[in-house]
Design a protein around this motif. Structure first.
Motif, PDB file in Angstrom:
ATOM      1  N   PRO A  14       0.800  -1.232   0.000  1.00  0.00           N
ATOM      2  CA  PRO A  14       0.000   0.000   0.000  1.00  0.00           C
ATOM      3  C   PRO A  14       0.831   1.280   0.000  1.00  0.00           C
ATOM      4  O   PRO A  14       0.335   2.332  -0.421  1.00  0.00           O
ATOM      5  N   LEU A  15       2.079   1.225   0.415  1.00  0.00           N
ATOM      6  CA  LEU A  15       2.920   2.423   0.440  1.00  0.00           C
ATOM      7  C   LEU A  15       3.689   2.641  -0.865  1.00  0.00           C
ATOM      8  O   LEU A  15       4.336   3.674  -1.030  1.00  0.00           O
ATOM      9  N   LEU A  16       3.602   1.699  -1.782  1.00  0.00           N
ATOM     10  CA  LEU A  16       4.297   1.831  -3.060  1.00  0.00           C
ATOM     11  C   LEU A  16       3.535   2.813  -3.945  1.00  0.00           C
ATOM     12  O   LEU A  16       2.355   2.624  -4.228  1.00  0.00           O
ATOM     13  N   ASP A  17       4.211   3.875  -4.353  1.00  0.00           N
ATOM     14  CA  ASP A  17       3.612   4.929  -5.170  1.00  0.00           C
ATOM     15  C   ASP A  17       3.188   4.374  -6.523  1.00  0.00           C
ATOM     16  O   ASP A  17       3.985   3.785  -7.243  1.00  0.00           O
ATOM     17  N   GLU A  18       1.927   4.588  -6.862  1.00  0.00           N
ATOM     18  CA  GLU A  18       1.377   4.097  -8.122  1.00  0.00           C
ATOM     19  C   GLU A  18       2.068   4.721  -9.341  1.00  0.00           C
ATOM     20  O   GLU A  18       2.050   4.157 -10.428  1.00  0.00           O
ATOM     21  N   ASN A  19       2.695   5.869  -9.171  1.00  0.00           N
ATOM     22  CA  ASN A  19       3.391   6.533 -10.273  1.00  0.00           C
ATOM     23  C   ASN A  19       4.877   6.193 -10.330  1.00  0.00           C
ATOM     24  O   ASN A  19       5.609   6.734 -11.156  1.00  0.00           O
ATOM     25  N   SER A  20       5.336   5.302  -9.471  1.00  0.00           N
ATOM     26  CA  SER A  20       6.761   4.972  -9.416  1.00  0.00           C
ATOM     27  C   SER A  20       7.157   4.012 -10.538  1.00  0.00           C
ATOM     28  O   SER A  20       6.322   3.295 -11.093  1.00  0.00           O
ATOM     29  N   ASP A  21       8.451   3.997 -10.836  1.00  0.00           N
ATOM     30  CA  ASP A  21       8.991   3.052 -11.818  1.00  0.00           C
ATOM     31  C   ASP A  21       8.737   1.610 -11.387  1.00  0.00           C
ATOM     32  O   ASP A  21       8.421   0.756 -12.212  1.00  0.00           O
ATOM     33  N   VAL A  22       8.893   1.347 -10.112  1.00  0.00           N
ATOM     34  CA  VAL A  22       8.715  -0.017  -9.608  1.00  0.00           C
ATOM     35  C   VAL A  22       7.280  -0.483  -9.865  1.00  0.00           C
ATOM     36  O   VAL A  22       7.057  -1.583 -10.382  1.00  0.00           O
ATOM     37  N   PHE A  23       6.307   0.341  -9.520  1.00  0.00           N
ATOM     38  CA  PHE A  23       4.899  -0.009  -9.721  1.00  0.00           C
ATOM     39  C   PHE A  23       4.636  -0.270 -11.205  1.00  0.00           C
ATOM     40  O   PHE A  23       4.051  -1.292 -11.582  1.00  0.00           O
ATOM     41  N   HIS A  24       5.094   0.650 -12.050  1.00  0.00           N
ATOM     42  CA  HIS A  24       4.879   0.519 -13.498  1.00  0.00           C
ATOM     43  C   HIS A  24       5.518  -0.756 -14.044  1.00  0.00           C
ATOM     44  O   HIS A  24       4.903  -1.489 -14.833  1.00  0.00           O
ATOM     45  N   GLU A  25       6.737  -1.042 -13.630  1.00  0.00           N
ATOM     46  CA  GLU A  25       7.424  -2.226 -14.144  1.00  0.00           C
ATOM     47  C   GLU A  25       6.821  -3.519 -13.604  1.00  0.00           C
ATOM     48  O   GLU A  25       6.812  -4.535 -14.302  1.00  0.00           O
ATOM     49  N   ARG A  51      11.678  -4.562   2.514  1.00  0.00           N
ATOM     50  CA  ARG A  51      12.429  -4.569   1.271  1.00  0.00           C
ATOM     51  C   ARG A  51      12.379  -3.189   0.635  1.00  0.00           C
ATOM     52  O   ARG A  51      11.407  -2.457   0.788  1.00  0.00           O
ATOM     53  N   THR A  52      13.436  -2.862  -0.057  1.00  0.00           N
ATOM     54  CA  THR A  52      13.433  -1.688  -0.921  1.00  0.00           C
ATOM     55  C   THR A  52      13.576  -2.214  -2.348  1.00  0.00           C
ATOM     56  O   THR A  52      14.011  -3.355  -2.559  1.00  0.00           O
ATOM     57  N   TYR A  53      13.222  -1.381  -3.301  1.00  0.00           N
ATOM     58  CA  TYR A  53      13.169  -1.846  -4.682  1.00  0.00           C
ATOM     59  C   TYR A  53      13.915  -0.886  -5.595  1.00  0.00           C
ATOM     60  O   TYR A  53      13.994   0.312  -5.328  1.00  0.00           O
ATOM     61  N   GLN A  54      14.417  -1.449  -6.662  1.00  0.00           N
ATOM     62  CA  GLN A  54      15.176  -0.685  -7.646  1.00  0.00           C
ATOM     63  C   GLN A  54      14.846  -1.234  -9.027  1.00  0.00           C
ATOM     64  O   GLN A  54      14.684  -2.450  -9.194  1.00  0.00           O
ATOM     65  N   VAL A  55      14.763  -0.342 -10.010  1.00  0.00           N
ATOM     66  CA  VAL A  55      14.560  -0.754 -11.398  1.00  0.00           C
ATOM     67  C   VAL A  55      15.812  -0.389 -12.178  1.00  0.00           C
ATOM     68  O   VAL A  55      16.323   0.724 -12.064  1.00  0.00           O
ATOM     69  N   VAL A  56      16.303  -1.337 -12.961  1.00  0.00           N
ATOM     70  CA  VAL A  56      17.469  -1.116 -13.815  1.00  0.00           C
ATOM     71  C   VAL A  56      17.050  -1.449 -15.246  1.00  0.00           C
ATOM     72  O   VAL A  56      16.530  -2.540 -15.494  1.00  0.00           O
ATOM     73  N   ARG A  57      17.270  -0.498 -16.153  1.00  0.00           N
ATOM     74  CA  ARG A  57      16.950  -0.701 -17.570  1.00  0.00           C
ATOM     75  C   ARG A  57      18.242  -0.688 -18.386  1.00  0.00           C
ATOM     76  O   ARG A  57      19.049   0.223 -18.234  1.00  0.00           O
ATOM     77  N   ILE A  58      18.387  -1.676 -19.268  1.00  0.00           N
ATOM     78  CA  ILE A  58      19.613  -1.797 -20.057  1.00  0.00           C
ATOM     79  C   ILE A  58      19.253  -2.132 -21.501  1.00  0.00           C
ATOM     80  O   ILE A  58      18.326  -2.907 -21.749  1.00  0.00           O
ATOM     81  N   LYS A  59      20.007  -1.545 -22.427  1.00  0.00           N
ATOM     82  CA  LYS A  59      19.896  -1.884 -23.851  1.00  0.00           C
ATOM     83  C   LYS A  59      21.247  -2.371 -24.326  1.00  0.00           C
ATOM     84  O   LYS A  59      22.284  -1.930 -23.823  1.00  0.00           O
ATOM     85  N   GLY A  60      21.238  -3.296 -25.279  1.00  0.00           N
ATOM     86  CA  GLY A  60      22.503  -3.821 -25.771  1.00  0.00           C
ATOM     87  C   GLY A  60      22.365  -4.502 -27.117  1.00  0.00           C
ATOM     88  O   GLY A  60      21.289  -4.526 -27.710  1.00  0.00           O
ATOM     89  N   ASN A  61      23.460  -5.097 -27.553  1.00  0.00           N
ATOM     90  CA  ASN A  61      23.479  -5.790 -28.839  1.00  0.00           C
ATOM     91  C   ASN A  61      22.962  -7.221 -28.743  1.00  0.00           C
ATOM     92  O   ASN A  61      22.657  -7.835 -29.761  1.00  0.00           O
ATOM     93  N   SER A  62      22.891  -7.749 -27.525  1.00  0.00           N
ATOM     94  CA  SER A  62      22.373  -9.099 -27.310  1.00  0.00           C
ATOM     95  C   SER A  62      21.830  -9.166 -25.880  1.00  0.00           C
ATOM     96  O   SER A  62      22.120  -8.308 -25.056  1.00  0.00           O
ATOM     97  N   TYR A  63      21.067 -10.217 -25.604  1.00  0.00           N
ATOM     98  CA  TYR A  63      20.561 -10.405 -24.242  1.00  0.00           C
ATOM     99  C   TYR A  63      21.731 -10.611 -23.287  1.00  0.00           C
ATOM    100  O   TYR A  63      21.738 -10.088 -22.177  1.00  0.00           O
ATOM    101  N   LYS A  64      22.717 -11.370 -23.722  1.00  0.00           N
ATOM    102  CA  LYS A  64      23.884 -11.657 -22.887  1.00  0.00           C
ATOM    103  C   LYS A  64      24.671 -10.379 -22.586  1.00  0.00           C
ATOM    104  O   LYS A  64      25.129 -10.180 -21.455  1.00  0.00           O
ATOM    105  N   ASP A  65      24.806  -9.489 -23.580  1.00  0.00           N
ATOM    106  CA  ASP A  65      25.454  -8.197 -23.339  1.00  0.00           C
ATOM    107  C   ASP A  65      24.717  -7.424 -22.248  1.00  0.00           C
ATOM    108  O   ASP A  65      25.328  -6.793 -21.399  1.00  0.00           O
ATOM    109  N   CYS A  66      23.398  -7.472 -22.300  1.00  0.00           N
ATOM    110  CA  CYS A  66      22.581  -6.779 -21.292  1.00  0.00           C
ATOM    111  C   CYS A  66      22.856  -7.354 -19.898  1.00  0.00           C
ATOM    112  O   CYS A  66      22.992  -6.611 -18.923  1.00  0.00           O
ATOM    113  N   VAL A  67      22.938  -8.680 -19.807  1.00  0.00           N
ATOM    114  CA  VAL A  67      23.209  -9.333 -18.526  1.00  0.00           C
ATOM    115  C   VAL A  67      24.565  -8.898 -17.989  1.00  0.00           C
ATOM    116  O   VAL A  67      24.695  -8.534 -16.818  1.00  0.00           O
ATOM    117  N   TYR A  68      25.584  -8.917 -18.834  1.00  0.00           N
ATOM    118  CA  TYR A  68      26.925  -8.542 -18.366  1.00  0.00           C
ATOM    119  C   TYR A  68      26.979  -7.073 -17.955  1.00  0.00           C
ATOM    120  O   TYR A  68      27.650  -6.726 -16.982  1.00  0.00           O
TER     121      TYR A  68
END
Length: 144
Positions: A14-25, A51-68
């Motif tokens: 209930p305390l998670l902001d509906e407009n937050s990145d975490v909620f959206h993701e 718990r606290t939450y964090q969103v990380v967004r990554i773009k790359g040339n492959s899925y594996k590149d994104c993971v690394y």
């Protein structure tokens, strides 16, 4: 389904902001658009107390590149206690063997805490872009 997911997120956090990145993701992750079935029980496991939450967004040339890039540039993930993640597939057909290679890489790189994660789940979405992507929604112990 989206309204059901919104309502569930609000009830569980209930305390998670509906407009937050975490909620959206979280809404995105649990939508019906993903190519891998997701279990709603993972939402309750992910949104536990202290718990606290964090969103990380990554773009790359492959899925594996994104993971690394995720592992190399976000050392806080070594302290993760839960992770939901989704890949964004470039336009065209999904190359499942490439996704599997990325998931193996995550397992190899984050093995110390991976087996204690609650939850550890992933899916993939088709996109209309040309790049691969990875969005990680990470749960961290709020006592850190």
């Amino acid at each position: 389904m989206s309204e059901k997911i919104k309502t569930l997120i609000k009830r569980l956090a209930p305390l998670l902001d509906e407009n937050s990145d975490v909620f959206h993701e979280l809404e995105t992750f649990f939508s019906t658009e993903g190519k891998i079935d997701i279990h709603l029980g993972d939402l309750g496991k992910f949104l536990k107390n202290n718990r606290t939450y964090q969103v990380v967004r990554i773009k790359g040339n492959s899925y594996k590149d994104c993971v690394y890039e995720l592992v190399d540039n976000h050392p806080e993930l070594m302290e993760a206690i839960g992770m939901l993640r989704y890949y964004k597939a470039p336009a065209g057909s999904i190359k499942w063997e490439d996704v599997e290679a990325a998931e193996i890489a995550i397992g190899n790189e984050l093995t110390v805490n991976a087996y204690g994660w609650e939850p550890d789940a992933w899916t993939i979405f088709e996109s209309d872009g040309s790049e691969h992507g990875l969005v990680a929604i990470v749960a961290l112990d709020s006592l850190l």
